[in-house]
Scaffold this motif. Sequence first.
Motif, PDB file in Angstrom:
ATOM      1  N   ARG A 155       0.972  -0.961   0.022  1.00  0.00           N
ATOM      2  CA  ARG A 155       0.177   0.196   0.121  1.00  0.00           C
ATOM      3  C   ARG A 155       0.673   1.257   0.110  1.00  0.00           C
ATOM      4  N   ILE A 156       1.923   1.133   0.795  1.00  0.00           N
ATOM      5  CA  ILE A 156       2.713   2.275   1.017  1.00  0.00           C
ATOM      6  C   ILE A 156       3.441   2.615  -0.386  1.00  0.00           C
ATOM      7  N   PHE A 157       3.914   1.630  -0.990  1.00  0.00           N
ATOM      8  CA  PHE A 157       4.727   1.619  -2.402  1.00  0.00           C
ATOM      9  C   PHE A 157       3.828   2.353  -3.273  1.00  0.00           C
ATOM     10  N   ASN A 158       2.452   1.787  -3.485  1.00  0.00           N
ATOM     11  CA  ASN A 158       1.601   2.641  -4.323  1.00  0.00           C
ATOM     12  C   ASN A 158       1.346   4.072  -4.179  1.00  0.00           C
ATOM     13  N   LEU A 159       1.500   4.418  -2.786  1.00  0.00           N
ATOM     14  CA  LEU A 159       1.490   5.690  -2.294  1.00  0.00           C
ATOM     15  C   LEU A 159       2.398   6.663  -3.204  1.00  0.00           C
ATOM     16  N   PHE A 160       3.838   6.108  -3.291  1.00  0.00           N
ATOM     17  CA  PHE A 160       4.757   7.037  -3.776  1.00  0.00           C
ATOM     18  C   PHE A 160       4.690   7.086  -5.488  1.00  0.00           C
ATOM     19  N   GLY A 161       3.296   7.157  -5.809  1.00  0.00           N
ATOM     20  CA  GLY A 161       3.203   7.292  -7.431  1.00  0.00           C
ATOM     21  C   GLY A 161       3.683   8.677  -7.762  1.00  0.00           C
ATOM     22  N   VAL A 162       3.743   9.143  -9.080  1.00  0.00           N
ATOM     23  CA  VAL A 162       3.818  10.271  -9.467  1.00  0.00           C
ATOM     24  C   VAL A 162       2.962  11.212  -9.108  1.00  0.00           C
ATOM     25  N   SER A 163       1.764  11.452  -8.905  1.00  0.00           N
ATOM     26  CA  SER A 163       1.048  12.098  -8.682  1.00  0.00           C
ATOM     27  C   SER A 163       0.927  12.667  -7.203  1.00  0.00           C
ATOM     28  N   TYR A 164       1.439  11.671  -6.290  1.00  0.00           N
ATOM     29  CA  TYR A 164       1.667  11.911  -4.776  1.00  0.00           C
ATOM     30  C   TYR A 164       3.028  12.534  -4.772  1.00  0.00           C
ATOM     31  N   LEU A 165       3.811  12.438  -5.559  1.00  0.00           N
ATOM     32  CA  LEU A 165       5.231  13.188  -5.293  1.00  0.00           C
ATOM     33  C   LEU A 165       5.339  14.294  -5.923  1.00  0.00           C
ATOM     34  N   ILE A 166       4.405  14.598  -6.822  1.00  0.00           N
ATOM     35  CA  ILE A 166       4.147  16.077  -7.188  1.00  0.00           C
ATOM     36  C   ILE A 166       3.466  16.699  -6.298  1.00  0.00           C
ATOM     37  N   GLY A 167       2.560  16.313  -5.458  1.00  0.00           N
ATOM     38  CA  GLY A 167       1.902  16.741  -4.397  1.00  0.00           C
ATOM     39  C   GLY A 167       2.590  17.327  -3.347  1.00  0.00           C
ATOM     40  N   VAL A 168       3.525  16.462  -3.111  1.00  0.00           N
ATOM     41  CA  VAL A 168       4.461  16.830  -1.842  1.00  0.00           C
ATOM     42  C   VAL A 168       5.731  17.918  -2.185  1.00  0.00           C
ATOM     43  N   MET A 169       5.693  18.336  -3.454  1.00  0.00           N
ATOM     44  CA  MET A 169       6.641  19.309  -3.764  1.00  0.00           C
ATOM     45  C   MET A 169       6.335  20.518  -3.114  1.00  0.00           C
ATOM     46  N   GLU A 170       4.994  20.923  -2.557  1.00  0.00           N
ATOM     47  CA  GLU A 170       4.805  22.170  -2.015  1.00  0.00           C
ATOM     48  C   GLU A 170       5.528  21.986  -0.367  1.00  0.00           C
ATOM     49  N   THR A 171       5.245  20.781   0.322  1.00  0.00           N
ATOM     50  CA  THR A 171       5.994  20.922   1.359  1.00  0.00           C
ATOM     51  C   THR A 171       7.352  20.682   1.274  1.00  0.00           C
ATOM     52  N   PHE A 172       8.086  20.101   0.431  1.00  0.00           N
ATOM     53  CA  PHE A 172       9.490  20.497   0.072  1.00  0.00           C
ATOM     54  C   PHE A 172       9.770  21.628   0.069  1.00  0.00           C
ATOM     55  N   ASN A 173       9.280  22.461  -0.919  1.00  0.00           N
ATOM     56  CA  ASN A 173       9.518  23.971  -1.013  1.00  0.00           C
ATOM     57  C   ASN A 173       9.286  24.710   0.254  1.00  0.00           C
ATOM     58  N   GLU A 174       8.249  24.415   0.919  1.00  0.00           N
ATOM     59  CA  GLU A 174       7.910  25.161   2.122  1.00  0.00           C
ATOM     60  C   GLU A 174       8.699  24.877   3.225  1.00  0.00           C
ATOM     61  N   LYS A 175       9.154  23.754   3.630  1.00  0.00           N
ATOM     62  CA  LYS A 175      10.304  23.375   4.529  1.00  0.00           C
ATOM     63  C   LYS A 175      11.517  23.829   4.153  1.00  0.00           C
ATOM     64  N   ALA A 176      12.001  23.534   3.042  1.00  0.00           N
ATOM     65  CA  ALA A 176      13.386  24.129   2.411  1.00  0.00           C
ATOM     66  C   ALA A 176      13.307  25.639   2.558  1.00  0.00           C
ATOM     67  N   GLU A 177      12.274  26.359   2.419  1.00  0.00           N
ATOM     68  CA  GLU A 177      12.277  27.782   2.455  1.00  0.00           C
ATOM     69  C   GLU A 177      12.779  28.251   3.815  1.00  0.00           C
ATOM     70  N   GLU A 178      11.936  27.418   4.827  1.00  0.00           N
ATOM     71  CA  GLU A 178      12.251  27.756   6.384  1.00  0.00           C
ATOM     72  C   GLU A 178      13.710  27.507   6.439  1.00  0.00           C
ATOM     73  N   LEU A 179      14.219  26.500   5.880  1.00  0.00           N
ATOM     74  CA  LEU A 179      15.666  26.408   6.206  1.00  0.00           C
ATOM     75  C   LEU A 179      16.509  27.459   5.653  1.00  0.00           C
ATOM     76  N   MET A 180      16.079  27.982   4.528  1.00  0.00           N
ATOM     77  CA  MET A 180      17.116  28.946   4.012  1.00  0.00           C
ATOM     78  C   MET A 180      16.931  30.202   4.730  1.00  0.00           C
ATOM     79  N   GLU A 181      15.759  30.545   5.276  1.00  0.00           N
ATOM     80  CA  GLU A 181      15.338  31.627   6.248  1.00  0.00           C
ATOM     81  C   GLU A 181      16.318  31.626   7.451  1.00  0.00           C
ATOM     82  N   LYS A 182      16.460  30.250   8.098  1.00  0.00           N
ATOM     83  CA  LYS A 182      17.272  29.988   9.062  1.00  0.00           C
ATOM     84  C   LYS A 182      18.883  30.276   8.900  1.00  0.00           C
ATOM     85  N   LEU A 183      19.167  29.886   7.555  1.00  0.00           N
ATOM     86  CA  LEU A 183      20.553  30.022   7.351  1.00  0.00           C
ATOM     87  C   LEU A 183      20.920  31.459   7.037  1.00  0.00           C
ATOM     88  N   GLU A 184      19.931  32.143   6.326  1.00  0.00           N
ATOM     89  CA  GLU A 184      20.210  33.602   6.221  1.00  0.00           C
ATOM     90  C   GLU A 184      20.703  34.296   7.447  1.00  0.00           C
TER      91      GLU A 184
END
Length: 472
Positions: free
Chosen positions: A113-142
């Motif tokens: 079930r979890i393997f099926n979860l990691f399909g393309v549509s799911y992975l595209i959907g988590v890009m928002e979280t990747f960007n959000e948390k990576a931006e928080e890291l950039m702000e901390k590093l600044e």
Amino acid sequence: MAVLGGLLLLLALLLLLAAGLYCCYVRRVHAAYDHIPSAPRESFLLGHLPIFWKMMKKQEFLHDLFLQWSKKYGPIIRVNAFHRVSILILSPEGVKEFLMSPEYPKDRLIYGRIFNLFGVSYLIGVMETFNEKAEELMEKLEEMADGETEFSMLTMMSRVTLDVIAKVAFGLELNALRDDRTPFPHAVTMIMKGMTEMRIPFVKYMPGKQKMIKEVQESVRLLRRVGKECIEKRREAIQSEKEMPTDILTQILKGDALEETRDDENILDNFITFFVAGHETTANQLAFTVMALSQHPEIMERVQAEVDEVLGAKRDIEYEDLGKLKYLSQVLKESMRLYPPVPGTVRWTGKETVIEGVRIPANTTLLFSTYVMGRMDRYFKDPLSFNPDRFSKDAPKPYYSYFPFSLGPRSCIGQVFAQMEAKVVMAKLLQRFEFQLVPGQSFKLLDTGTLRPLDGVMCKLKPRSSPKGFKV
């Protein structure tokens, strides 16, 4: 007194008899494996354990010893510990035979079930979280990018990947990047440390280990308590027929619902596994990549040029951008060749097998090390040099000698997820900053369940202006 003396004598004789029988059993086991090459045992009973214990005490990396042994004894090596004998397989044929075998599948209900979860549509959907948390890291590093402030890149990467996995997999907002008092990073580190040290027989009886064991137990209790709260809240939401996030926790609970009996202990075990493994390995990979790039400015310049070309001044990285960052992919792969966060894996063979002309008895534990094979000149030219072009489109592909996510039916199901996350974080870091290593670091490696840099990759940052005009 005479009766007591007689009983003590009888007990002593029984103990001597048991010890003698055990020694005969150990000798019999040795006889089945002594044809396999290996370094001399330091002790008839302890085998190679004294060597390993000394290395652990000095914080030396065990896989470096195996690399030395491979040069002297070949690709099939025996490892002794009491009556247990394991075989280290450093042969592409052996890797193919055992890691690619369908005889060792994962739990189909949970992993399917979890393997099926990691399909393309799911992975595209988590890009928002990747960007959000990576931006928080950039702000901390600044806040620290003054060219003088020293900090651990490993710590920062551990915190951002912890925030990512908590939100994406379990709907938790940990805010580990901003909250220095959060207990989760330390808890994860202790659990990994416990997993590593408990692989050594009788380690809990060794002097000075009781404090560590207590901390590990407390860390496990913390994560199980948080996991239990998450599970109870999600179950309540499911029963109320509320809209559920399509995440790992939901899939675990749906899988459990198909079972006849509810198994909360198994669910909590899976929760901790994904929580720990889902961030620790990526954090270590990112820290090692920063370390390698800082030591190779010409490669740093080339990968930054690619990031500038693909992203320009963009803050939000899109899914389509990741495929264009080809050289960054090569950098990340080469980083995992030299510094694989998971240095190896284990299998069990129930049948006798012959690999590289060496007969391996049935019912044997097999050890595989992508770390060692990745550093053998038998498989990689000039193996200790950092060269991302090994993974270019036209370069020959490694033949079963590179498996940082394992291979076959038991390979890591989250590897695409992890590499997308690593690319987003690394691309933003390269886009925004010039970074350099603080002098005086040892660059030693530490096995804490995953492979990590001992000194934490101490860095200093400066803001960067790219040719495309982006400025922090």
